[in-house]
Design an enzyme around this catalytic site. Structure first.
Site, PDB file in Angstrom:
ATOM      1  N   ASN A   1       0.878  -1.092  -0.020  1.00 25.51           N
ATOM      2  CA  ASN A   1      -0.081  -0.067   0.008  1.00 25.51           C
ATOM      3  C   ASN A   1       0.937   1.232   0.032  1.00 25.51           C
ATOM      4  OD1 ASN A   1      -1.525   2.342   0.998  1.00 25.51           O
ATOM      5  ND2 ASN A   1      -3.120   0.933   1.725  1.00 25.51           N
TER       6      ASN A   1
ATOM      7  N   HIS B   1       1.012   6.396   1.603  1.00 32.90           N
ATOM      8  CA  HIS B   1       1.789   7.441   2.463  1.00 32.90           C
ATOM      9  C   HIS B   1       2.896   8.019   1.771  1.00 32.90           C
ATOM     10  CE1 HIS B   1      -1.145   7.065   5.650  1.00 32.90           C
ATOM     11  NE2 HIS B   1      -0.718   5.836   5.930  1.00 32.90           N
TER      12      HIS B   1
ATOM     13  N   HIS C   1      -5.933   3.458  -1.337  1.00 32.52           N
ATOM     14  CA  HIS C   1      -6.861   3.736  -0.744  1.00 32.52           C
ATOM     15  C   HIS C   1      -7.326   5.232  -1.408  1.00 32.52           C
ATOM     16  CE1 HIS C   1      -9.978   3.961   2.928  1.00 32.52           C
ATOM     17  NE2 HIS C   1     -10.277   4.440   1.867  1.00 32.52           N
TER      18      HIS C   1
ATOM     19  N   ARG D   1      -9.332   8.003  -0.945  1.00 24.09           N
ATOM     20  CA  ARG D   1     -10.482   8.536   0.103  1.00 24.09           C
ATOM     21  C   ARG D   1     -11.331   9.794  -0.300  1.00 24.09           C
ATOM     22  NH1 ARG D   1     -10.313   7.712   5.475  1.00 24.09           N
ATOM     23  NH2 ARG D   1      -9.052   6.140   6.458  1.00 24.09           N
TER      24      ARG D   1
ATOM     25  N   ARG E   1      -6.928  12.796   0.875  1.00 22.77           N
ATOM     26  CA  ARG E   1      -5.966  13.081   1.659  1.00 22.77           C
ATOM     27  C   ARG E   1      -4.384  12.507   1.285  1.00 22.77           C
ATOM     28  NH1 ARG E   1      -7.193   9.953   7.182  1.00 22.77           N
ATOM     29  NH2 ARG E   1      -9.332  11.067   6.940  1.00 22.77           N
TER      30      ARG E   1
ATOM     31  N   GLU F   1      -8.914   0.147  -2.585  1.00 25.61           N
ATOM     32  CA  GLU F   1      -9.626   0.376  -1.539  1.00 25.61           C
ATOM     33  C   GLU F   1     -10.540   1.373  -1.728  1.00 25.61           C
ATOM     34  OE1 GLU F   1      -7.007   0.603   1.847  1.00 25.61           O
ATOM     35  OE2 GLU F   1      -6.027  -1.272   1.453  1.00 25.61           O
TER      36      GLU F   1
ATOM     37  N   THR G   1      -8.155   3.084   8.583  1.00 24.76           N
ATOM     38  CA  THR G   1      -9.439   2.426   8.460  1.00 24.76           C
ATOM     39  C   THR G   1      -9.522   1.450   9.971  1.00 24.76           C
ATOM     40  OG1 THR G   1      -9.109   2.239   6.313  1.00 24.76           O
ATOM     41  CG2 THR G   1     -10.756   0.854   7.327  1.00 24.76           C
TER      42      THR G   1
ATOM     43  N   GLU H   1     -11.079  -9.680   3.290  1.00 23.39           N
ATOM     44  CA  GLU H   1      -9.961  -9.087   3.894  1.00 23.39           C
ATOM     45  C   GLU H   1      -9.998  -9.074   5.191  1.00 23.39           C
ATOM     46  OE1 GLU H   1      -7.287  -6.463   1.817  1.00 23.39           O
ATOM     47  OE2 GLU H   1      -6.264  -5.597   3.543  1.00 23.39           O
TER      48      GLU H   1
ATOM     49  N   HIS I   1      -3.494  -4.708   7.820  1.00 23.93           N
ATOM     50  CA  HIS I   1      -3.780  -3.507   8.747  1.00 23.93           C
ATOM     51  C   HIS I   1      -2.692  -3.627  10.112  1.00 23.93           C
ATOM     52  CE1 HIS I   1      -5.123   0.014  10.633  1.00 23.93           C
ATOM     53  NE2 HIS I   1      -5.806   0.599   9.556  1.00 23.93           N
TER      54      HIS I   1
HETATM   55  N1  PXP Z   1      -5.973  -3.312   4.200  1.00 20.35           N
HETATM   56  C1  PXP Z   1      -6.867  -2.533   4.155  1.00 20.35           C
HETATM   57  C2  PXP Z   1      -8.393  -2.961   3.581  1.00 20.35           C
HETATM   58  C3  PXP Z   1      -6.764  -1.158   4.712  1.00 20.35           C
HETATM   59  O1  PXP Z   1      -7.646  -0.054   4.735  1.00 20.35           O
HETATM   60  C4  PXP Z   1      -5.206  -0.756   5.024  1.00 20.35           C
HETATM   61  C5  PXP Z   1      -4.844   0.691   5.392  1.00 20.35           C
HETATM   62  O2  PXP Z   1      -5.110   1.553   4.302  1.00 20.35           O
HETATM   63  C6  PXP Z   1      -4.305  -1.936   4.936  1.00 20.35           C
HETATM   64  C7  PXP Z   1      -4.781  -2.993   4.422  1.00 20.35           C
HETATM   65  C8  PXP Z   1      -2.759  -1.370   5.176  1.00 20.35           C
HETATM   66  O3  PXP Z   1      -2.800  -1.091   6.461  1.00 20.35           O
HETATM   67  P1  PXP Z   1      -1.447  -0.354   7.075  1.00 20.35           P
HETATM   68  O4  PXP Z   1      -1.100   0.880   6.429  1.00 20.35           O
HETATM   69  O5  PXP Z   1      -1.522  -0.456   8.475  1.00 20.35           O
HETATM   70  O6  PXP Z   1      -0.335  -1.533   6.708  1.00 20.35           O
END
Ligand code: PXP
Length: 240
Positions: free
Chosen positions: A6, A9, A42, A44, A48, A69, A100, A151, A190
């Site tokens: 992901n 960031h 993601h 949003r 952001r 996402e 999330t 998931e 997550h």
């Molecule tokens: N899976 C989903 C569905 C999420 O919403 C997120 C956070 O955007 C992640 C995985 C990844 O989480 P993290 O950034 O904490 O590794």
């Protein structure tokens, strides 16, 4: 086991100055070189981090499956149908949250609301996942809704310690087995880190992990390729 990186960031840092650097597309390519099987973003409602243009560029310029996402809103459905990512993952989204915070509650959000967000993407070949807590009731509801994938939210496991941590890990294992038992693919993510990934990756029913915040943070110290490559090794070792 597949690793989805992901890159939200990377865009968070870019947006802090409003320019083009660091570029999420460059990050996606590097993640792929280091062993990522896919890229997760993601989009949003408040934009952001990832932008609409990022989604288009990732689809056009990166040779990896894209997992979008998104909240179950008409705006996001329109974007998914127009951009055609390989997969979408429906997530709950609250405007003020930092991330999330939990899974979708399929028992209260139910069929009527979510049905079109599952049926319409599936009809054009997009795999559809729902992000849920590790709970058998949620899995039954996901199955009834006709998704391809669940998931599991690993945040409660990652944030716990001692006995609670064991309990949360057992819940993830039970939920993963229940999902596969009803012919759903099972992903998880997550809050995963180099420390927490191993026991989750060792659950054989889980076929994909989506990891972002830790990998991008760790990249500050070691570089993105090393950060992703280390995670890849840990996942592969756990899954052996
Ligand atoms: N899976 C989903 C569905 C999420 O919403 C997120 C956070 O955007 C992640 C995985 C990844 O989480 P993290 O950034 O904490 O590794």
């Amino acid at each position: 086991m597949r690793l989805g990186v992901n890159i939200d960031h990377v865009a968070t840092i870019r947006n802090a100055r409003g320019g083009k650097h660091p570029d999420p597309v460059r990050a996606a390519r590097l993640a792929g070189k280091a062993g990522a099987d896919g890229i997760t973003v993601h989009l949003r409602e408040d934009r952001r981090h990832i932008s609409d243009n990022d989604i288009c560029r990732l689809m056009n310029e990166v040779d990896l499956p894209i997992n979008l996402e998104m909240a179950a809103t008409d705006e996001m459905l329109g974007i998914a149908l127009a951009t055609r990512p390989n997969a979408i993952c429906l997530v709950p989204e609250k405007r003020a949250e930092l991330t999330t915070e939990g899974g979708l509650n399929l028992l209260t959000q139910g069929h009527h609301h979510l049905q079109k967000f599952i049926e319409e993407p599936k009809a054009v070949g997009i795999h559809v996942a729902v992000f849920i807590d590790a709970d058998s009731g949620q899995i039954d509801a996901a199955r009834a809704l006709g998704v391809d994938v669940v998931e599991l939210h690993t945040g409660a496991f990652c944030d716990s310690d001692g006995e609670a941590c064991k309990t949360e890990l057992a819940r993830l294992g039970d939920a993963a087995r229940a999902a596969v038992h009803c012919d759903l693919s099972c992903h998880a993510g997550h809050g995963l880190t180099f420390e927490t990934v191993t026991p989750v990756a060792a659950i054989p029913e889980i076929s994909e992990l989506n990891i972002g915040h830790f990998l991008i943070g760790e990249a500050i110290f070691s570089g993105l390729e090393r950060s992703v490559a280390r995670m890849r090794v840990l996942i592969d070792q756990a899954a052996e």
